[in-house]
Each structure stands twice: as structure tokens, then as C-alpha cells.
Design an enzyme around this catalytic site. Sequence first.
Site, PDB file in Angstrom:
ATOM      1  N   LYS A  37     -17.915 -17.345   3.135  1.00 27.15           N
ATOM      2  CA  LYS A  37     -19.376 -17.462   3.212  1.00 27.15           C
ATOM      3  C   LYS A  37     -20.117 -16.859   2.036  1.00 27.15           C
ATOM      4  CE  LYS A  37     -19.520 -16.321   7.944  1.00 27.15           C
ATOM      5  NZ  LYS A  37     -20.100 -15.161   8.496  1.00 27.15           N
ATOM      6  N   ARG A  82       0.818  -1.216   0.000  1.00 24.68           N
ATOM      7  CA  ARG A  82       0.000   0.000   0.000  1.00 24.68           C
ATOM      8  C   ARG A  82       0.853   1.268   0.000  1.00 24.68           C
ATOM      9  NH1 ARG A  82      -5.067  -1.833   3.906  1.00 24.68           N
ATOM     10  NH2 ARG A  82      -6.359  -2.565   2.184  1.00 24.68           N
ATOM     11  N   GLY A 102      -7.780  -7.845  -0.161  1.00 25.61           N
ATOM     12  CA  GLY A 102      -8.005  -8.766   0.951  1.00 25.61           C
ATOM     13  C   GLY A 102      -7.266 -10.072   0.761  1.00 25.61           C
ATOM     14  N   GLY A 109     -12.761  -4.592   1.150  1.00 25.20           N
ATOM     15  CA  GLY A 109     -14.193  -4.232   1.225  1.00 25.20           C
ATOM     16  C   GLY A 109     -14.587  -3.312   0.083  1.00 25.20           C
TER      17      GLY A 109
HETATM   18  P1  AMP Z   1     -13.201 -14.345   2.703  1.00 25.91           P
HETATM   19  O1  AMP Z   1     -12.695 -13.434   3.785  1.00 25.91           O
HETATM   20  O2  AMP Z   1     -14.667 -14.475   2.636  1.00 25.91           O
HETATM   21  O3  AMP Z   1     -12.559 -14.051   1.353  1.00 25.91           O
HETATM   22  O4  AMP Z   1     -12.721 -15.798   3.117  1.00 25.91           O
HETATM   23  C1  AMP Z   1     -11.391 -16.171   3.216  1.00 25.91           C
HETATM   24  C2  AMP Z   1     -11.314 -17.326   4.137  1.00 25.91           C
HETATM   25  O5  AMP Z   1     -12.105 -18.389   3.656  1.00 25.91           O
HETATM   26  C3  AMP Z   1      -9.901 -17.876   4.268  1.00 25.91           C
HETATM   27  O6  AMP Z   1      -9.466 -17.639   5.579  1.00 25.91           O
HETATM   28  C4  AMP Z   1     -10.082 -19.365   3.997  1.00 25.91           C
HETATM   29  O7  AMP Z   1      -9.378 -20.182   4.904  1.00 25.91           O
HETATM   30  C5  AMP Z   1     -11.560 -19.570   4.146  1.00 25.91           C
HETATM   31  N1  AMP Z   1     -12.045 -20.743   3.396  1.00 25.91           N
HETATM   32  C6  AMP Z   1     -11.838 -21.014   2.101  1.00 25.91           C
HETATM   33  N2  AMP Z   1     -12.364 -22.204   1.774  1.00 25.91           N
HETATM   34  C7  AMP Z   1     -12.915 -22.722   2.895  1.00 25.91           C
HETATM   35  C8  AMP Z   1     -13.601 -23.917   3.182  1.00 25.91           C
HETATM   36  N3  AMP Z   1     -13.815 -24.841   2.254  1.00 25.91           N
HETATM   37  N4  AMP Z   1     -14.026 -24.101   4.450  1.00 25.91           N
HETATM   38  C9  AMP Z   1     -13.803 -23.169   5.385  1.00 25.91           C
HETATM   39  N5  AMP Z   1     -13.173 -21.996   5.159  1.00 25.91           N
HETATM   40  C10 AMP Z   1     -12.727 -21.777   3.934  1.00 25.91           C
END
Ligand code: AMP
Length: 401
Positions: free
Chosen positions: A201, A37, A358, A381
Amino acid sequence: MLNKKSVDDINVKGKKVLVRCDFNVPLKDGKITDENRLVAALPTIKKLIADGGKVILCSHLGKPKGEPKPELSLAPVAARLTELLGQEVKFAADKEVVGANAKAAVQAMKDGEVILLENTRYRAEETKNGEAFSKDLASLCEVFVNDAFGTAHRAHCSNVGVSALVDTAVVGYLMQKEIDFLGNAVNNPERPFVAILGGAKVADKLNVINNLLEKCDTLIIGGGMAYTFLKAKGYEVGTSLIDNEKIDYCKEMMEKAEKLGKKLLLPIDTTIASEFPNPIDAEIDITVVPSDQIPADKMGLDIGTKTAELYAEAVKSAKTVVWNGPMGVFENPILAKGTIAVAKSLAETDATTIIGGGDSAAAVNQLGFGDKMSHISTGGGASLEFLEGKELPGVAAANDK
Ligand code: AMP
């Protein structure tokens, strides 16, 4: 193209220019562990120095929640910026951010000099866009430049509040580059346009899925969110991460894809284990099974090998690729294979490749593919909200062309 005035449209000679940067960098024991950054902010700062402005930098760092927290001081950033710029960046230590010390430092500035104010979130008003702090900031300058894409999705004093109180409020080069890349990809993509979404999620990315499905030709889903889609297809997904409330939503998205004639790719095989690794990088026994054969007591933690090939094929035929979110629990090397395969396919294509900020940006950089991408966003974000099709308040606040 962004229809906002930029640093190229103004004359800053002899003027006090307040520049909102995104210096929210990770620190460990007072040392900056990722300076992307800072490097990304240099072009705008150099331009303003060269044009003879008095350059007053400001940023937030972490979440001090309206109180001075020495461990979240921007002092280490001033020291590193001094090295990166090859010119002194004076640190205006001040618990009130714009208190007596900062004001005196600004008063003493000569053309072409640079100072950095203290963490804007030392002030409680900052995140509430409170008037008093916006006025304090505006009192320091004649021109305001917003170059902090990472906070552009928030209306705070140091981006939105201050803009309304100065005659000239423009965007910097980084902001312009971010919006040009993301904006072109989403609204005017060279096709085929492939969007890849992963991460934990479904609930966090509802609007992104919906908006990108309308804009892209192929939408690829991986990561934790894929299992809610698989469950919506009627598959057993064992103990995988599931958003039970979003199963109907996933069904809707699959129907929408069909109606619009878009390809929606889901994992055809998946890497499973008995439980989530603890600690996250612990040794773990894995097997790869077809997505419709996940045993009831197993958990999906990465896309499988065949899926990685399928996704890489889709990337190969694309002209524009946008990627946000890892394909699995990439923090664990055994479960990073899917994410690496996708990163590699992006690194090898001639298509325009854009990585949302991110985790995906961190993954791509960590894996050493950073310089192979057309653009890696500095905002997590903010890039997500942009991909949702939302207007970013930090951008909207700048003067129109
Ligand atoms: P996000 O912040 O929504 O982009 O999510 C990133 C996080 O999702 C990372 O810390 C990953 O470890 C987690 N992640 C990716 N695939 C899976 C999975 N199959 N089960 C649980 N967590 C996951």
C-alpha cells in the site's frame, strides 16, 4: 557516521554487560526457520566474550502480550546460539524475565560466560517502556549494549528505558553497521542514487516516498502501490489494489518529482489476472498488458516484462541502490518474476545495494541473492522509519561519542 559510542569505545573486563539483541526469529514447531538475525548478532557477542565481559543477552520474540507463552520462549534460541558460538549460552528460564532464577544465574556468571534471558515481552511493561521492568533490567548490569536494530524504532524498556538507568549505554556492531549503511545511502549517497519502493500500500510508505524523492536521483515504484500512481495518472486500473484516499498524494509526488528534476519511474506494463490467487501460491492465468490498457475486470499483480527491463536498466547506471518492498505478489512463483528481475539486477551491479528488512529481505534471501547484496537490513519497520528520515529512539538513547 554514527556519532554514538560503540562496543569499541568501552572496557567490559569483569563487568556485567546486558546486550539487547534482535532474536525475533520465525519458529516452526520449536525450530528456527531463518537464523539470519542470530548470525548477525554474533560479532558483538564474540567481541564482548573476548574482552572478558559477563554477557547477558536479552530479546523479545513474537507478541506474547505481557504473559508467559511457552511457544514464544527464547529457549530454542539459546540452544542454537550455543552451537553458533561454540560455547554454552545458558538459558535463564524465568517467567518474570528478571526474577529470582535470572538474578541467581547472573550472580553465578564468570568472565566470558554468556546467558540469555527469557522473552522480554513476557513482561507487560516492556512495550510501554514501564519503569519497573527497566529498573529490573538495569539492576542486572553495569554496561548496556543495544544491538537490536529491528526494534530501534520503538521506545521499550529493553532498549530505551534501561539506557537511561545505566552509566554506560552503547551500540553494538550490527546497529552501527545498519545505521552506517542506511545513513550513508540516504544522506551521503554515491550518485546516481536509485531508490526502489514496492509492497502493498501507498499509505504505509507515504513518508518514505516523500523523503526518498528528495534524496535520490531516480525513484522507482512497483508492487501494489504502483496502481494508485497509475490511477492518479488517469489510467484505468481495473480491480487492482487502490488507495482511493491517496490518489491526490500520488499526484503531488509526481509533481514534486518534476519540480525537483527527479526521475519517477512507474510500470509501463503490468501482469494481470482475473483475481487474486487463492491460496496465494495457486496456479493462475496471467497476461501482460501496457499499463494504460488494464481491462476493467482485471487486477495487476506484478510489474510486466518491459517494466522489469526498464527498472534493471536504471539499476545498471546507479552507484547506490536502496530497495524496499516486492514488485508483485512474489509469494506466488508466477507473480514473482518482476521481483526476481529486480533482485537479479541488484545482484549483478557493482553499486552499493541495500535491502530494507521485512518482505524484500525475505524475497532476496529466498531467491538466493542474499550474499550478492552490500547490506540486508535486519529491521523491517526500523529501516522504513529510518528511510523516512526519523530519528530512531533506540539509537538516540545510546551515549554520544
Ligand atoms: P509490504 O508489507 O507493504 O512490503 O507488502 C508486501 C506485500 O505486498 C506482499 O505480501 C505482496 O504479495 C504484496 N503485493 C505486492 N504487489 C501486489 C499487488 N500488485 N497486489 C496486491 N498485493 C501486492
